[in-house]
Enzyme design. Structure first.
Site, PDB file in Angstrom:
ATOM      1  N   LYS A  24       0.819  -1.212   0.000  1.00  0.00           N
ATOM      2  CA  LYS A  24       0.000   0.000   0.000  1.00  0.00           C
ATOM      3  C   LYS A  24       0.853   1.263   0.000  1.00  0.00           C
ATOM      4  O   LYS A  24       0.470   2.266  -0.584  1.00  0.00           O
ATOM      5  CB  LYS A  24      -0.963   0.003   1.188  1.00  0.00           C
ATOM      6  CG  LYS A  24      -2.050  -1.042   1.030  1.00  0.00           C
ATOM      7  CD  LYS A  24      -3.276  -0.769   1.861  1.00  0.00           C
ATOM      8  CE  LYS A  24      -4.380  -1.724   1.430  1.00  0.00           C
ATOM      9  NZ  LYS A  24      -5.587  -1.613   2.200  1.00  0.00           N
ATOM     10  N   LYS A  39      -4.930  -9.758  -6.434  1.00  0.00           N
ATOM     11  CA  LYS A  39      -6.077 -10.000  -5.550  1.00  0.00           C
ATOM     12  C   LYS A  39      -7.255  -9.111  -5.941  1.00  0.00           C
ATOM     13  O   LYS A  39      -7.058  -7.943  -6.292  1.00  0.00           O
ATOM     14  CB  LYS A  39      -5.609  -9.658  -4.120  1.00  0.00           C
ATOM     15  CG  LYS A  39      -6.558  -9.976  -3.022  1.00  0.00           C
ATOM     16  CD  LYS A  39      -6.004  -9.481  -1.683  1.00  0.00           C
ATOM     17  CE  LYS A  39      -6.383  -8.036  -1.415  1.00  0.00           C
ATOM     18  NZ  LYS A  39      -6.863  -7.733  -0.078  1.00  0.00           N
ATOM     19  N   LYS A  80     -10.941  -3.735  -3.216  1.00  0.00           N
ATOM     20  CA  LYS A  80     -11.811  -2.549  -3.290  1.00  0.00           C
ATOM     21  C   LYS A  80     -11.100  -1.402  -4.001  1.00  0.00           C
ATOM     22  O   LYS A  80     -11.735  -0.560  -4.634  1.00  0.00           O
ATOM     23  CB  LYS A  80     -12.156  -2.042  -1.880  1.00  0.00           C
ATOM     24  CG  LYS A  80     -12.900  -3.002  -1.011  1.00  0.00           C
ATOM     25  CD  LYS A  80     -13.322  -2.277   0.273  1.00  0.00           C
ATOM     26  CE  LYS A  80     -13.594  -3.243   1.402  1.00  0.00           C
ATOM     27  NZ  LYS A  80     -12.407  -3.513   2.248  1.00  0.00           N
TER      28      LYS A  80
HETATM   29  N1  AQP Z   1      -9.619 -11.004  -2.797  1.00  0.00           N
HETATM   30  C1  AQP Z   1      -9.946 -11.527  -1.625  1.00  0.00           C
HETATM   31  N2  AQP Z   1     -10.184 -12.853  -1.503  1.00  0.00           N
HETATM   32  C2  AQP Z   1     -10.532 -13.399  -0.316  1.00  0.00           C
HETATM   33  N3  AQP Z   1     -10.661 -12.660   0.828  1.00  0.00           N
HETATM   34  C3  AQP Z   1     -10.438 -11.336   0.744  1.00  0.00           C
HETATM   35  N4  AQP Z   1     -10.493 -10.348   1.639  1.00  0.00           N
HETATM   36  C4  AQP Z   1     -10.186  -9.174   1.051  1.00  0.00           C
HETATM   37  N5  AQP Z   1      -9.925  -9.370  -0.246  1.00  0.00           N
HETATM   38  C5  AQP Z   1     -10.070 -10.707  -0.477  1.00  0.00           C
HETATM   39  C6  AQP Z   1     -10.859 -10.555   3.031  1.00  0.00           C
HETATM   40  O1  AQP Z   1     -11.928  -9.670   3.327  1.00  0.00           O
HETATM   41  C7  AQP Z   1     -11.832  -9.283   4.690  1.00  0.00           C
HETATM   42  C8  AQP Z   1     -11.980  -7.803   4.810  1.00  0.00           C
HETATM   43  O2  AQP Z   1     -10.919  -7.150   4.124  1.00  0.00           O
HETATM   44  P1  AQP Z   1     -10.628  -5.630   4.472  1.00  0.00           P
HETATM   45  O3  AQP Z   1     -11.784  -4.807   4.130  1.00  0.00           O
HETATM   46  O4  AQP Z   1     -10.211  -5.509   5.867  1.00  0.00           O
HETATM   47  O5  AQP Z   1      -9.400  -5.194   3.634  1.00  0.00           O
HETATM   48  P2  AQP Z   1      -8.517  -5.811   2.551  1.00  0.00           P
HETATM   49  O6  AQP Z   1      -8.093  -7.191   2.894  1.00  0.00           O
HETATM   50  O7  AQP Z   1      -7.402  -4.860   2.343  1.00  0.00           O
HETATM   51  O8  AQP Z   1      -9.564  -5.843   1.366  1.00  0.00           O
HETATM   52  P3  AQP Z   1      -9.563  -5.097   0.002  1.00  0.00           P
HETATM   53  O9  AQP Z   1     -10.871  -5.307  -0.602  1.00  0.00           O
HETATM   54  O10 AQP Z   1      -8.373  -5.522  -0.789  1.00  0.00           O
HETATM   55  O11 AQP Z   1      -9.475  -3.576   0.371  1.00  0.00           O
HETATM   56  P4  AQP Z   1      -8.427  -2.501  -0.065  1.00  0.00           P
HETATM   57  O12 AQP Z   1      -8.438  -2.478  -1.550  1.00  0.00           O
HETATM   58  O13 AQP Z   1      -8.980  -1.249   0.557  1.00  0.00           O
HETATM   59  O14 AQP Z   1      -7.119  -2.919   0.500  1.00  0.00           O
HETATM   60  C9  AQP Z   1     -10.511  -9.809   5.231  1.00  0.00           C
HETATM   61  O15 AQP Z   1     -10.748 -10.995   5.972  1.00  0.00           O
HETATM   62  C10 AQP Z   1      -9.739 -10.130   3.976  1.00  0.00           C
HETATM   63  O16 AQP Z   1      -8.821 -11.179   4.185  1.00  0.00           O
END
Ligand code: AQP
Length: 343
Positions: free
Chosen positions: A114, A206, A209
């Site tokens: 990030k 991955k 969001k």
């Molecule tokens: N691609 C994924 N596959 C499986 N699990 C996922 N998680 C996130 N992306 C995937 C799981 O969702 C939960 C919540 O995630 P988060 O909102 O805390 O943040 P993150 O992991 O950083 O998710 P994003 O969507 O990728 O957000 P951004 O883009 O803002 O960083 C967690 O249990 C995570 O493992």
């Protein structure tokens, strides 16, 4: 010491909730409600580690809570709340900032990803993110944390922080009459065919969001038409699906789509290959689209129904925060005594 089995997990209101968040995390939260005490959190303090406009943060907090409810989180069975309403998360995170070492934080791959080349200019909160996550979990002495695969490293750090706290304060923990394992060494629950759902545009990234491409993810509020179009356009390859799992090696997009089908249908990837092996994406994608629409579209309707009356969502969060605060206040009071803060 044996701890009461307790589950904690959180999701950030930092954008639109996607299929990865749903399959890797949220959907797996639902059955745990019948076997464990569960706390599910909208981690809004984590979300502000990167810039969110106040309007977006309010909107995504309500949307995420509506998604939890629509996915089947029952606020009578589980404690559903937003992190910022329970001030002890910030308090315990500060204590953990003083227990954890800077090197532990700079080593985190999520921080490196990030921050990129800009690590001097990202927020201090982004660096300390895992310390707040440890506080979220340990405030409730949670023993199990269901998450996607990307959170594995952060959970290992939570275990390190718990162990270091238990060691650093061993004498005080004993003299205050607590068991020497004051904080539990939490178990991650990372299982199933969709622990890492990949982008629909690039099987090596991955689903996220923050991906700039809307086509890379299925969002939980997508309507049936949009879901079907995104799957139709998803990157794939020219080969038919293999009949054995080994044949998915080196085919990340095929592997991802088979994994999504498996998770949505509650089957194994091998079951999916038994049904579709030998067929091309021309046959597989429409079947996947139909399954995804059947599974996801009713939830999107339910999310919209909840969002039509935000007062109900706000009441759920307030009630959850009150119940979470009772546990949080007890832990934080004990931690204050253990540390030597006069009160
Ligand atoms: N691609 C994924 N596959 C499986 N699990 C996922 N998680 C996130 N992306 C995937 C799981 O969702 C939960 C919540 O995630 P988060 O909102 O805390 O943040 P993150 O992991 O950083 O998710 P994003 O969507 O990728 O957000 P951004 O883009 O803002 O960083 C967690 O249990 C995570 O493992």
């Amino acid at each position: 010491m044996s701890f009461t089995p307790r589950v904690f997990s959180g999701i950030q209101p930092s954008g639109d909730l996607h299929l990865g968040n749903y399959l890797g995390a949220m959907r797996r939260f639902v059955p745990l409600q019948d076997s464990h005490d569960c706390l599910y959190c909208v981690v809004d303090m984590h979300a502000i580690t990167v810039w969110q406009t106040p309007e977006d943060l309010r909107r995504t907090t309500l949307e995420l809570t509506a998604s939890y409810l629509a996915a089947g989180i029952d606020p009578k069975k589980s404690i559903l709340f937003n992190q910022s309403q329970v001030h002890q998360h910030a308090e315990l995170a500060w204590v953990f900032n003083c227990v954890a070492r800077i090197g532990w934080m700079t080593r985190m791959t999520q921080f490196k990803d990030k921050a990129g080349k800009n690590s001097e200019n990202v927020s201090l909160g982004l660096l300390a993110y895992p310390s707040l996550m440890a506080a979220d979990i340990l405030l409730y002495k949670a023993t199990h944390v269901p998450v996607g695969d990307d959170q594995k490293q952060h959970l290992e750090l939570t275990r390190d922080i718990a162990q270091k706290f238990n060691n650093d304060f061993a004498d005080s923990i004993a003299s205050n009459g607590f068991d020497k394992e004051y904080f539990p060494v939490t178990e991650p629950l990372i299982a199933g065919p969709a622990t890492r759902v990949m982008s629909l545009r690039d099987g090596s990234k991955k689903m996220s969001k923050s991906d700039p491409s809307d086509q890379s993810r299925i969002v939980l509020t997508d309507d049936a038409d949009t879901i079907a179009k995104k799957i139709k356009k998803a990157k794939s390859d020219a080969e038919p699906l293999p009949t054995e799992l080994d044949g998915l090696k080196g085919r990340p997009e095929a592997d991802n789509l088979v994994g999504i089908y498996a998770a949505l249908s509650g089957k194994s990837k091998q079951d999916v290959l038994d049904a579709f092996g030998g067929q091309g994406f021309g046959a597989f994608k429409p079947a996947l689209a139909e399954l995804a629409v059947t599974e996801l579209a009713p939830m999107a309707d339910e999310i919209r129904r909840y969002l039509a009356d935000p007062t109900e969502i706000e009441a759920v969060l307030r009630d959850g925060a009150e119940r979470a605060s009772v546990i949080a206040a007890e832990t934080m009071g004990q931690v204050r005594d253990i540390i030597g803060f006069v009160r």
